[in-house]
Scaffold this motif. Structure first.
Motif, PDB file in Angstrom:
ATOM      1  N   GLY A 112      13.201 -13.673  -7.495  1.00 27.78           N
ATOM      2  CA  GLY A 112      11.821 -13.369  -7.133  1.00 27.78           C
ATOM      3  C   GLY A 112      11.782 -12.616  -5.816  1.00 27.78           C
ATOM      4  N   PRO A 113      10.586 -12.146  -5.424  1.00 28.12           N
ATOM      5  CA  PRO A 113      10.478 -11.351  -4.200  1.00 28.12           C
ATOM      6  C   PRO A 113      10.745 -12.172  -2.945  1.00 28.12           C
ATOM      7  CG  PRO A 113       8.306 -11.823  -5.114  1.00 28.12           C
ATOM      8  CD  PRO A 113       9.303 -12.313  -6.115  1.00 28.12           C
ATOM      9  N   SER A 114      10.944 -11.481  -1.820  1.00 25.44           N
ATOM     10  CA  SER A 114      11.108 -12.157  -0.527  1.00 25.44           C
ATOM     11  C   SER A 114       9.869 -12.990  -0.234  1.00 25.44           C
ATOM     12  CB  SER A 114      11.275 -11.137   0.598  1.00 25.44           C
ATOM     13  OG  SER A 114      12.438 -10.405   0.386  1.00 25.44           O
ATOM     14  N   GLY A 115      10.092 -14.152   0.357  1.00 23.80           N
ATOM     15  CA  GLY A 115       8.966 -14.998   0.737  1.00 23.80           C
ATOM     16  C   GLY A 115       8.340 -15.759  -0.414  1.00 23.80           C
ATOM     17  N   SER A 116       9.035 -15.797  -1.567  1.00 22.54           N
ATOM     18  CA  SER A 116       8.446 -16.466  -2.733  1.00 22.54           C
ATOM     19  C   SER A 116       8.755 -17.966  -2.784  1.00 22.54           C
ATOM     20  CB  SER A 116       8.938 -15.805  -4.017  1.00 22.54           C
ATOM     21  OG  SER A 116      10.349 -15.850  -4.094  1.00 22.54           O
ATOM     22  N   GLY A 117       9.610 -18.432  -1.862  1.00 25.56           N
ATOM     23  CA  GLY A 117       9.920 -19.865  -1.810  1.00 25.56           C
ATOM     24  C   GLY A 117      11.268 -20.240  -2.397  1.00 25.56           C
ATOM     25  N   LYS A 118      12.034 -19.216  -2.865  1.00 22.99           N
ATOM     26  CA  LYS A 118      13.316 -19.498  -3.528  1.00 22.99           C
ATOM     27  C   LYS A 118      14.277 -20.242  -2.607  1.00 22.99           C
ATOM     28  CE  LYS A 118      14.503 -15.172  -3.852  1.00 22.99           C
ATOM     29  NZ  LYS A 118      13.548 -14.420  -3.059  1.00 22.99           N
ATOM     30  N   SER A 119      14.518 -19.658  -1.424  1.00 23.82           N
ATOM     31  CA  SER A 119      15.489 -20.258  -0.494  1.00 23.82           C
ATOM     32  C   SER A 119      14.980 -21.595   0.022  1.00 23.82           C
ATOM     33  CB  SER A 119      15.768 -19.316   0.677  1.00 23.82           C
ATOM     34  OG  SER A 119      16.428 -18.162   0.214  1.00 23.82           O
ATOM     35  N   ARG A 152       3.723 -10.373 -13.735  1.00 22.93           N
ATOM     36  CA  ARG A 152       4.440 -10.349 -12.445  1.00 22.93           C
ATOM     37  C   ARG A 152       5.952 -10.316 -12.667  1.00 22.93           C
ATOM     38  NH1 ARG A 152       2.180 -14.926  -8.492  1.00 22.93           N
ATOM     39  NH2 ARG A 152       1.684 -15.979 -10.438  1.00 22.93           N
ATOM     40  N   THR A 153       6.408 -11.059 -13.674  1.00 24.10           N
ATOM     41  CA  THR A 153       7.844 -11.053 -13.994  1.00 24.10           C
ATOM     42  C   THR A 153       8.266  -9.669 -14.465  1.00 24.10           C
ATOM     43  OG1 THR A 153       7.458 -13.297 -14.845  1.00 24.10           O
ATOM     44  CG2 THR A 153       9.642 -12.376 -15.171  1.00 24.10           C
ATOM     45  N   GLN A 154       7.462  -9.090 -15.359  1.00 20.79           N
ATOM     46  CA  GLN A 154       7.778  -7.756 -15.896  1.00 20.79           C
ATOM     47  C   GLN A 154       7.881  -6.728 -14.775  1.00 20.79           C
ATOM     48  OE1 GLN A 154       4.620  -6.996 -18.702  1.00 20.79           O
ATOM     49  NE2 GLN A 154       5.123  -8.800 -19.931  1.00 20.79           N
ATOM     50  N   LEU A 155       6.904  -6.772 -13.859  1.00 19.88           N
ATOM     51  CA  LEU A 155       6.866  -5.800 -12.764  1.00 19.88           C
ATOM     52  C   LEU A 155       8.088  -5.963 -11.862  1.00 19.88           C
ATOM     53  CD1 LEU A 155       5.287  -3.601 -11.200  1.00 19.88           C
ATOM     54  CD2 LEU A 155       4.185  -5.435  -9.913  1.00 19.88           C
ATOM     55  N   PHE A 156       8.403  -7.215 -11.507  1.00 11.74           N
ATOM     56  CA  PHE A 156       9.548  -7.446 -10.608  1.00 11.74           C
ATOM     57  C   PHE A 156      10.841  -7.003 -11.258  1.00 11.74           C
ATOM     58  CE2 PHE A 156      12.917 -10.026  -8.688  1.00 11.74           C
ATOM     59  CZ  PHE A 156      12.711  -9.738  -7.359  1.00 11.74           C
ATOM     60  N   LEU A 157      11.033  -7.341 -12.528  1.00  8.66           N
ATOM     61  CA  LEU A 157      12.262  -6.949 -13.223  1.00  8.66           C
ATOM     62  C   LEU A 157      12.367  -5.414 -13.321  1.00  8.66           C
ATOM     63  CD1 LEU A 157      12.483  -9.583 -16.085  1.00  8.66           C
ATOM     64  CD2 LEU A 157      14.126  -9.271 -14.239  1.00  8.66           C
ATOM     65  N   SER A 158      11.240  -4.761 -13.594  1.00  8.79           N
ATOM     66  CA  SER A 158      11.292  -3.298 -13.703  1.00  8.79           C
ATOM     67  C   SER A 158      11.704  -2.670 -12.372  1.00  8.79           C
ATOM     68  CB  SER A 158       9.948  -2.746 -14.168  1.00  8.79           C
ATOM     69  OG  SER A 158       8.986  -2.881 -13.142  1.00  8.79           O
TER      70      SER A 158
END
Length: 251
Positions: free
Chosen positions: A43-50, A240-246
């Motif tokens: 996911g994008p930066s700042g999305s909470g992953k880390s 949102r997933t489609q856009l990020f993957l593209s």
């Protein structure tokens, strides 16, 4: 992944919430991971992953919800936190090796101090791990004498030396030069295929396609979508997933 589909999950997260001051970084994360599963979080930066992956060994404290690691609930109980940390190896973006210690000393420090192993046993296992990560000849060098890719492979060996049940990776290749990324991912792919339970925060979609059992797309502190690599890459449901993957697959 193992065949024990009816076995007790090794990680259970229910409604995990986390704030930094007024900013809510995690807005109710639910995830259950079976033993031997390889999970990729992207996911994008700042999305909470880390932040999320750091709550799993209490490097970040969650304020609401439940996290259970291998049957132990993460609370303020220091004994529980220590038990969980002994079972979870962590590899960070920065290698975090001790610069004044050799590779061998870096890898054997925790097993000797925490697991109370004799030095000869710790060194024997360290040598086996250095073979496994492909740099047995680097044992007596200092981190500054190694490339970034070699340092990250030492960091993986160091985490494995504690014989953890779970390995957490927080963007392990993002600080590396492109030619070093493959050598680290190759080690991680071998580890995934050995049956280790792994949670990996990464943008390396080739790695995800090769070994992930499931993928979770984070955005805005939420899991927007989860599924198998085939589902996520071929039929993402959310815009949102489609856009990020593209965006990341076009680079």
């Amino acid at each position: 992944m193992s065949d024990e589909t009816n076995s007790e999950p090794i990680i259970i997260c229910r409604d995990v919430q986390k704030w930094f001051g007024h900013f809510q970084a995690l807005k109710g994360i639910n995830m259950t991971v079976q033993k031997g599963e390889v999970i990729v979080i992207f996911g994008p930066s700042g999305s909470g992953k880390s932040t999320f992956i750091r709550t799993l060994n209490r490097l970040e404290v969650h304020q609401r919800g439940t996290i259970i690691i291998d049957g132990i609930e993460l609370t303020k109980d220091v004994n529980n936190i220590e038990k969980v940390r002994m079972e979870t190896g962590m590899v960070f973006q920065q290698f975090n090796l001790f610069p004044h210690m050799t590779v061998m000393q870096n890898i054997t420090l925790a097993p000797i101090q925490v697991r109370k192993w004799r030095r000869d046993k710790a060194e024997e296992i360290a040598r086996e791990l250095l073979v496994r990560v492909g740099i047995p000849e680097q044992a007596e060098k200092f981190p500054s004498q190694l490339s970034g890719g070699q340092q990250q492979r030492v960091a993986i060996a160091r985490a494995l030396a504690m014989q953890p049940k779970i390995m957490l990776f927080d963007e392990p290749t993002s600080a590396l030069d492109p030619e070093m990324i493959k050598e680290v991912l190759d080690v991680m792919i071998k580890l995934a295929r050995s049956g280790m339970t792994m949670l990996v925060v990464t943008h390396e979609m080739g790695f995800a396609k090769a070994v992930a059992d499931r993928m979770f797309f984070f955005d805005g502190g939420l899991i927007v979508e989860g599924g198998t690599p085939q589902e996520i890459f071929n039929h993402p449901k959310e815009e949102r997933t489609q856009l990020f993957l593209s965006q990341i697959l076009s680079h």
